[in-house]
Design a protein around this motif. Sequence first.
Motif, mmCIF file in Angstrom:
data_model
loop_
_atom_site.group_PDB
_atom_site.id
_atom_site.type_symbol
_atom_site.label_atom_id
_atom_site.label_comp_id
_atom_site.label_asym_id
_atom_site.label_seq_id
_atom_site.Cartn_x
_atom_site.Cartn_y
_atom_site.Cartn_z
ATOM 1 N N PRO A 1 -79.989 -23.231 -27.246
ATOM 2 C CA PRO A 1 -80.006 -23.356 -25.785
ATOM 3 C C PRO A 1 -81.375 -23.834 -25.296
ATOM 4 O O PRO A 1 -82.397 -23.609 -25.943
ATOM 5 C CB PRO A 1 -79.710 -21.933 -25.306
ATOM 6 N N GLN A 2 -81.363 -24.504 -24.159
ATOM 7 C CA GLN A 2 -82.593 -24.974 -23.531
ATOM 8 C C GLN A 2 -82.851 -24.129 -22.292
ATOM 9 O O GLN A 2 -82.047 -24.104 -21.365
ATOM 10 C CB GLN A 2 -82.444 -26.456 -23.142
ATOM 11 N N TYR A 3 -83.974 -23.424 -22.288
ATOM 12 C CA TYR A 3 -84.307 -22.543 -21.184
ATOM 13 C C TYR A 3 -85.463 -23.143 -20.376
ATOM 14 O O TYR A 3 -86.557 -23.364 -20.901
ATOM 15 C CB TYR A 3 -84.731 -21.160 -21.690
ATOM 16 N N PRO B 1 -79.013 -20.748 -17.218
ATOM 17 C CA PRO B 1 -78.838 -21.282 -18.578
ATOM 18 C C PRO B 1 -77.396 -21.701 -18.817
ATOM 19 O O PRO B 1 -76.451 -21.089 -18.318
ATOM 20 C CB PRO B 1 -79.219 -20.097 -19.474
ATOM 21 N N GLU B 2 -77.266 -22.761 -19.587
ATOM 22 C CA GLU B 2 -75.933 -23.226 -19.941
ATOM 23 C C GLU B 2 -75.340 -22.325 -21.028
ATOM 24 O O GLU B 2 -76.060 -21.740 -21.829
ATOM 25 C CB GLU B 2 -75.990 -24.669 -20.442
ATOM 26 N N THR B 3 -74.018 -22.258 -21.022
ATOM 27 C CA THR B 3 -73.333 -21.466 -22.043
ATOM 28 C C THR B 3 -73.501 -22.127 -23.405
ATOM 29 O O THR B 3 -73.333 -23.339 -23.548
ATOM 30 C CB THR B 3 -71.834 -21.334 -21.714
ATOM 31 N N GLY C 1 -57.579 14.054 -26.537
ATOM 32 C CA GLY C 1 -57.697 13.902 -25.101
ATOM 33 C C GLY C 1 -58.711 12.870 -24.660
ATOM 34 O O GLY C 1 -58.861 12.626 -23.465
ATOM 35 N N VAL C 2 -59.419 12.257 -25.609
ATOM 36 C CA VAL C 2 -60.408 11.223 -25.289
ATOM 37 C C VAL C 2 -59.922 9.907 -25.882
ATOM 38 O O VAL C 2 -59.665 9.817 -27.075
ATOM 39 C CB VAL C 2 -61.796 11.572 -25.855
ATOM 40 N N LYS C 3 -59.795 8.913 -25.045
ATOM 41 C CA LYS C 3 -59.335 7.608 -25.505
ATOM 42 C C LYS C 3 -60.515 6.691 -25.756
ATOM 43 O O LYS C 3 -61.380 6.518 -24.901
ATOM 44 C CB LYS C 3 -58.396 6.976 -24.465
ATOM 45 N N LEU C 4 -60.558 6.128 -26.963
ATOM 46 C CA LEU C 4 -61.584 5.143 -27.280
ATOM 47 C C LEU C 4 -61.128 3.766 -26.819
ATOM 48 O O LEU C 4 -59.945 3.416 -26.933
ATOM 49 C CB LEU C 4 -61.862 5.105 -28.780
ATOM 50 N N GLY C 5 -62.063 2.998 -26.325
ATOM 51 C CA GLY C 5 -61.812 1.604 -26.007
ATOM 52 C C GLY C 5 -62.785 0.726 -26.759
ATOM 53 O O GLY C 5 -63.666 1.209 -27.486
ATOM 54 N N TYR C 6 -62.660 -0.586 -26.596
ATOM 55 C CA TYR C 6 -63.582 -1.505 -27.268
ATOM 56 C C TYR C 6 -63.846 -2.710 -26.369
ATOM 57 O O TYR C 6 -63.056 -3.068 -25.503
ATOM 58 C CB TYR C 6 -63.035 -1.954 -28.627
ATOM 59 N N TRP C 7 -64.997 -3.275 -26.565
ATOM 60 C CA TRP C 7 -65.403 -4.495 -25.876
ATOM 61 C C TRP C 7 -66.065 -5.354 -26.936
ATOM 62 O O TRP C 7 -67.223 -5.152 -27.286
ATOM 63 C CB TRP C 7 -66.373 -4.166 -24.737
ATOM 64 N N ILE C 8 -65.341 -6.316 -27.475
ATOM 65 C CA ILE C 8 -65.771 -7.076 -28.647
ATOM 66 C C ILE C 8 -66.113 -8.502 -28.235
ATOM 67 O O ILE C 8 -65.335 -9.167 -27.545
ATOM 68 C CB ILE C 8 -64.675 -7.085 -29.734
ATOM 69 N N MET C 9 -67.282 -8.967 -28.711
ATOM 70 C CA MET C 9 -67.769 -10.286 -28.325
ATOM 71 C C MET C 9 -68.252 -11.045 -29.551
ATOM 72 O O MET C 9 -68.446 -10.482 -30.632
ATOM 73 C CB MET C 9 -68.879 -10.151 -27.283
ATOM 74 N N ASP C 10 -68.479 -12.352 -29.349
ATOM 75 C CA ASP C 10 -68.859 -13.269 -30.422
ATOM 76 C C ASP C 10 -70.353 -13.572 -30.336
ATOM 77 O O ASP C 10 -70.850 -14.011 -29.297
ATOM 78 C CB ASP C 10 -68.042 -14.557 -30.295
ATOM 79 N N SER C 11 -71.072 -13.340 -31.452
ATOM 80 C CA SER C 11 -72.506 -13.640 -31.482
ATOM 81 C C SER C 11 -72.802 -15.064 -31.916
ATOM 82 O O SER C 11 -73.935 -15.525 -31.806
ATOM 83 C CB SER C 11 -73.209 -12.680 -32.439
ATOM 84 N N CYS C 12 -71.781 -15.765 -32.435
ATOM 85 C CA CYS C 12 -71.938 -17.124 -32.972
ATOM 86 C C CYS C 12 -72.994 -17.178 -34.079
ATOM 87 O O CYS C 12 -73.534 -18.251 -34.367
ATOM 88 C CB CYS C 12 -72.300 -18.115 -31.862
ATOM 89 N N ASP C 13 -73.304 -16.026 -34.674
ATOM 90 C CA ASP C 13 -74.280 -15.965 -35.758
ATOM 91 C C ASP C 13 -75.613 -16.584 -35.340
ATOM 92 O O ASP C 13 -76.278 -17.291 -36.101
ATOM 93 C CB ASP C 13 -73.737 -16.668 -37.010
ATOM 94 N N HIS C 14 -76.010 -16.310 -34.093
ATOM 95 C CA HIS C 14 -77.196 -16.948 -33.520
ATOM 96 C C HIS C 14 -77.951 -15.910 -32.695
ATOM 97 O O HIS C 14 -77.353 -15.155 -31.920
ATOM 98 C CB HIS C 14 -76.776 -18.137 -32.648
ATOM 99 N N VAL C 15 -79.282 -15.867 -32.839
ATOM 100 C CA VAL C 15 -80.055 -14.823 -32.207
ATOM 101 C C VAL C 15 -80.001 -14.899 -30.692
ATOM 102 O O VAL C 15 -79.918 -13.881 -29.999
ATOM 103 C CB VAL C 15 -81.516 -14.855 -32.714
ATOM 104 N N HIS C 16 -80.044 -16.117 -30.122
ATOM 105 C CA HIS C 16 -80.025 -16.238 -28.664
ATOM 106 C C HIS C 16 -78.685 -15.792 -28.096
ATOM 107 O O HIS C 16 -78.627 -15.054 -27.104
ATOM 108 C CB HIS C 16 -80.318 -17.695 -28.260
ATOM 109 N N THR C 17 -77.597 -16.224 -28.732
ATOM 110 C CA THR C 17 -76.276 -15.805 -28.279
ATOM 111 C C THR C 17 -76.103 -14.305 -28.455
ATOM 112 O O THR C 17 -75.502 -13.629 -27.615
ATOM 113 C CB THR C 17 -75.185 -16.550 -29.065
ATOM 114 N N SER C 18 -76.633 -13.763 -29.537
ATOM 115 C CA SER C 18 -76.527 -12.333 -29.780
ATOM 116 C C SER C 18 -77.203 -11.532 -28.675
ATOM 117 O O SER C 18 -76.671 -10.533 -28.186
ATOM 118 C CB SER C 18 -77.154 -11.978 -31.129
#
Length: 744
Positions: free
Chosen positions: A79-81, A87-89, A122-139
């Motif tokens: 990415p170019q900052y 910043p662009e996606t 009585g406790v429900k687990l949820g998840y929020w899963i995302m893609d790092s693209c194997d890249h430090v900036h995206t991570s």
Amino acid sequence: MFFDASVAERQLQRVEGHVLRKEDVVSETEPGLKIGDVTSDSSIPQCVKLERSELLALRLDGDVVIGGVFPLHYIASDPQYSYKTKPETTSCSGFDLRAFRWMITMVFAVEEINRNSSLLPGVKLGYWIMDSCDHVHTSLKVLFSLVTHTLGPFNIPLVINCLITFNNVSYFATCTCLTDKQLYPSFLRTVPSDLFQVRGLVKLVTFFGWFWVGTIGTTDDYSLYGIQAFSDLFGQQGGCVEFHLTISKSSTVAEIQKIADKLQSSTARVVVVFATEGQLLDLFSELARRNVTGIQWIASEAWVTASRLASPIFHSLLEGTLGFSFPGVSIPGLKEFLLNVRPSPKPGMEFVNMFWEEQFGCVVEKPLCTGLEDLRYVYSSYSDVTKVRISYNVYKAVYAIAHALHTFLNCDSVGPSRGFCEKHSSFSNGQFLTFYIHISVLCVFKGSTECIKCPDYFWSDKEKVKCVAGVEEFLSFYDKLGIILVAITLLGFILTTIITIVFHRFRYTPIVKANNSEISFLLLLSLKLCFLCSLVFIGQPSWWTCRLRQAAFGISFVLCLSCLLVKTIVVLLAFRTNVPGSRGRMLFGTSQQRILILCTTAPQICLCTGCVLGAPPFPFRNPNYQIVVECKEPWPPGFYLLLGYIGLLAFICLLLAFLGRKLPDRFNEAKFITFSMLIFWAVWISFIPAYVSSPGNFSVAVEIFAILASSYGLLLCIFVPKCYIILLHPERNIKKGVTRKCCR
């Protein structure tokens, strides 16, 4: 539990080489919140929060939402900052089927826990899963997105990640740099540090005498620290590294060709590589195109089992690659769960749709993809779960968090509400971290995802995934060993019965009469009991078999030895008295013989009766050797007293028979008794150490063997020679033939 900003700051400092101050970081937790001014000049515009750009995520709402970061793509544009505009996606490409399997494994683990009524009830687990693209900036962007969302009512940023993050348990980060708890106090992982892998790799190359090698890595910490650790330890062992080549995140064709040229021209033919499969594809493709061979590749765990590199086009290049991998296990139910994944045009299913398009080469939005394609007929790294490694680390990471939550939310003095304590409805990082570290460490180093000690008579399965009911082991009639012992027992009983029939048929012949036929028949009966008592030791121990085992064994053998003792005394008196019908023989007549047998057998009967009534043996499941069902002796001295009394009678028989060993050889009963007693003693002397040292149900087999061996010894030595004369040489079965030598 709050966000640990110090780690994020260090990561942010790496972006485009700029050093950011804490005052320059804009908080996303509260819209428009001003952290600090860029300068002290109030005329310069102040920093404000930019509009949030939603990143793709696979989501499930819950009371506690666990964040997940996976490298679904392995190619990302830098990415170019400008720090002036939004910043662009980041553009990501190169879909990784194996990483998608890791992602779905997390979903599987969360849903499995939600179905488990004993874990987090009585406790429900949820998840929020995302893609790092194997890249430090995206991570970094993904991680900030995760921690600035409200992850359930507890507001705990729990993250499962493969990169350097905060407050997480990682399934893939093996970098030695993360071991420093001063820098990363809240970082845990379900994988070992690269320090262990490096030691193994150095031992591997030095074992084969490869002291001249090259290394290849990338620009990330995994490669930098791994290669550095390898080079240092390798140098200490006398090795030399000729070159180190670096693959950048976005290598150009020219850069790849330059690396390939160096590999071809180098004199080092052993190359150690710390990288991921996606980072190596371009280089290996170029080397395969050039038909490069003769390089011995040493692989790090990140790519040694990568199925993409097992393609036929790489066979000639990578054949013979060596390396270490994580232990492979099978997760019950995972394969079926993976095969039931289906695409959908609904929001939030973008990752699944990407996978479907990659797997079947179609587009979900167009009619080409129906969603009815069957994953069972397509082989890929996604569906290959025969022995999963990284997926299992993900599975353990989810369970580590779940058990930490379960322990933390467990009420002591406060009654539960909806399965958790009201006093824990909100808490800080530090409060939860204590439980989190304790449970996670147990998960990473028990091997069990349940992170608990299995109950009594339960064992971990082979993969250390769950507790299963232990299989009760005992010497069964249906085991091979049990069948063999039963066959030998029945053979001995049948032979004894046949000899009894022969003796009864020829009971009036001199050789039978001269051997005191009454004692002979009683001895044969006791031998039958000796053979049959071994059957009580086979099969599952029960209340009555445990009480009958040693009693039947002890009484049968004492009766047998009592008969032998009487026969030995009769033989000695018969041949040491010159005149037949002398006073010695009259004093030890039939009545006296019966009394002696009764008197020598009675103590053993009393001892066995006392043990059975006073301290009866009982069935016991011994967990020391799997779960062996055996008879427990409440009073072990009783068993050894039983053996001791048998040994005493056997010693007296041996001593008396030895004294009569030189009697006339035409009818030397004492000689045969001596042989039988020597066999008896040899068997039982070797029995005691073998019995004590034999594990589990083998101790029972050892005792049965001793019973059978000594019984066969008595049968063959005492009766077979007489049957030989009776059946094969009847001309010798006459009074003259029996008494010729002693009467001449």
